[in-house]
Motif scaffolding. Structure first.
Motif, PDB file in Angstrom:
ATOM      1  N   VAL A   1       0.913  -1.424   0.116  1.00 49.53           N
ATOM      2  CA  VAL A   1       0.032   0.186   0.043  1.00 49.53           C
ATOM      3  C   VAL A   1       0.891   1.235  -0.023  1.00 49.53           C
ATOM      4  O   VAL A   1       1.974   1.232   0.511  1.00 49.53           O
ATOM      5  N   LYS A   2       0.462   2.440  -0.796  1.00 49.22           N
ATOM      6  CA  LYS A   2       1.337   3.384  -0.643  1.00 49.22           C
ATOM      7  C   LYS A   2       1.151   4.333   0.445  1.00 49.22           C
ATOM      8  O   LYS A   2       0.127   4.766   0.732  1.00 49.22           O
ATOM      9  N   MET A   3       2.384   4.442   1.020  1.00 49.21           N
ATOM     10  CA  MET A   3       2.019   4.939   2.362  1.00 49.21           C
ATOM     11  C   MET A   3       3.156   6.290   2.424  1.00 49.21           C
ATOM     12  O   MET A   3       4.052   6.300   1.798  1.00 49.21           O
ATOM     13  N   ASN A   4       2.463   7.302   3.001  1.00 47.53           N
ATOM     14  CA  ASN A   4       3.524   8.597   3.104  1.00 47.53           C
ATOM     15  C   ASN A   4       4.939   8.392   3.827  1.00 47.53           C
ATOM     16  O   ASN A   4       4.641   7.721   4.758  1.00 47.53           O
ATOM     17  N   ASN A   5       5.896   8.929   3.221  1.00 47.12           N
ATOM     18  CA  ASN A   5       7.000   9.153   3.943  1.00 47.12           C
ATOM     19  C   ASN A   5       6.808   9.840   5.342  1.00 47.12           C
ATOM     20  O   ASN A   5       6.044  10.627   5.406  1.00 47.12           O
TER      21      ASN A   5
END
Length: 302
Positions: free
Chosen positions: A265-269
């Motif tokens: 899943v694309k997770m914020n840095n």
């Protein structure tokens, strides 16, 4: 010294009693006799026309007036300490100063060894007290109990300055003999898997948990740890997964039978920053420490 008929020396005693909620322990900390501190408390009660501390069962509690005074007294003392008693210059090779730095065990593992190495190479004689996470890191800063916080930007106070140190992304780790290591990890498998999750001591949620909750991703949490560092160890020999910082995974993978996988899943840095009290911006020692931390980041990523 008096101000508006108040002996300002009494504020130091008042702060100690507010913090420790005990006359005897405050007297011990201030190297005073208990009777002398009791006399100081009596004078403070007379000045403020309030009991300030009252006995409730086996401990002392602050009155509503004392609760109002507590932060104001601490703020005054921090300001005096940082603006009047601060040294005009700082030489790390001659100083015996102790820096109190608030860090997670993630930061302690990946960044602090480089800071300590750089300090030694400079011939520094300072000491470092690396302090654990607390529920309210900004309170630790405002009360003067920490010189510097190294924390995610999301947890910073808007009242004090910050500087970016580095950005961090996240990945998954699993035992290298698990089915996830053999077959990979889809989003559906990620949601259905058993998870090892880090819960910061005394805090509601970690950066990772905040993101997952905000993204509506529900996970089956089977093990909760108080340490980022141990989360990866706790998947060994199991079919569980853990979501951890990329730099930490790269470090731990060198010595453990782990498979590091992309997060499905694309997770914020995460923006990892340092924050200090606004009254200490010009503190020469902290200026040196902040510069050394920036150098440590460059060495960490080299």
């Amino acid at each position: 010294m008096r101000f508006n008929k108040l002996d300002l020396n009494l504020l130091v005693a008042l702060d100690a009693m507010f913090t420790l909620r005990s006359v005897s322990r405050a007297a011990e900390q201030l190297h005073m006799s208990q009777s002398a501190l009791s006399s100081s408390l009596a004078r403070l009660r007379e000045y403020f026309d309030d009991e300030l501390l009252v006995q409730v069962g086996r401990q002392m509690e602050l009155t509503p007036r004392a609760e109002v005074l507590r932060e104001a007294v601490r703020d005054v003392l921090v300001r005096v300490d940082t603006t009047i008693t601060a040294m005009p210059s700082f030489d790390p090779t001659q100083s015996d100063r102790e820096f109190r730095v608030f860090v997670s065990d993630f930061t302690m593992a990946v960044l602090m060894p480089h800071l300590l190495s750089l300090a030694q190479e400079e011939g520094s004689t300072v000491r470092f007290h690396l302090m654990p996470q607390t529920r309210q890191p900004q309170r630790t800063l405002e009360q003067g109990d920490a010189d510097l916080l190294v924390i995610p930007q999301d947890y910073c106070s808007a009242d004090h300055p910050t500087e970016m140190l580095f950005e961090e992304d996240f990945c998954c780790v699993a035992w290298d003999q698990s089915r996830f290591a053999r077959e990979g990890l889809t989003l559906d498998q990620y949601k259905a898997a058993g998870h090892v999750v880090m819960q910061p001591p005394g805090m509601d949620r970690s950066f990772e948990n905040r993101f997952m909750d905000g993204a509506g991703i529900s996970r089956r949490v089977e093990v909760t740890s108080y340490s980022f560092l141990t989360a990866a160890y706790l998947v060994l020999g199991t079919e569980r997964v853990a979501t951890i910082h990329r730099r930490l995974a790269d470090l731990i993978q060198r010595g453990l039978p782990l498979k590091v996988m992309p997060l499905p899943v694309k997770m914020n840095n995460m923006a990892q920053v340092m924050q200090w009290h606004k009254y200490r911006t010009q503190d020469p020692g902290l200026v040196w420490l902040r510069g050394l931390l920036h150098q440590a980041v460059l060495r960490m990523d080299a």
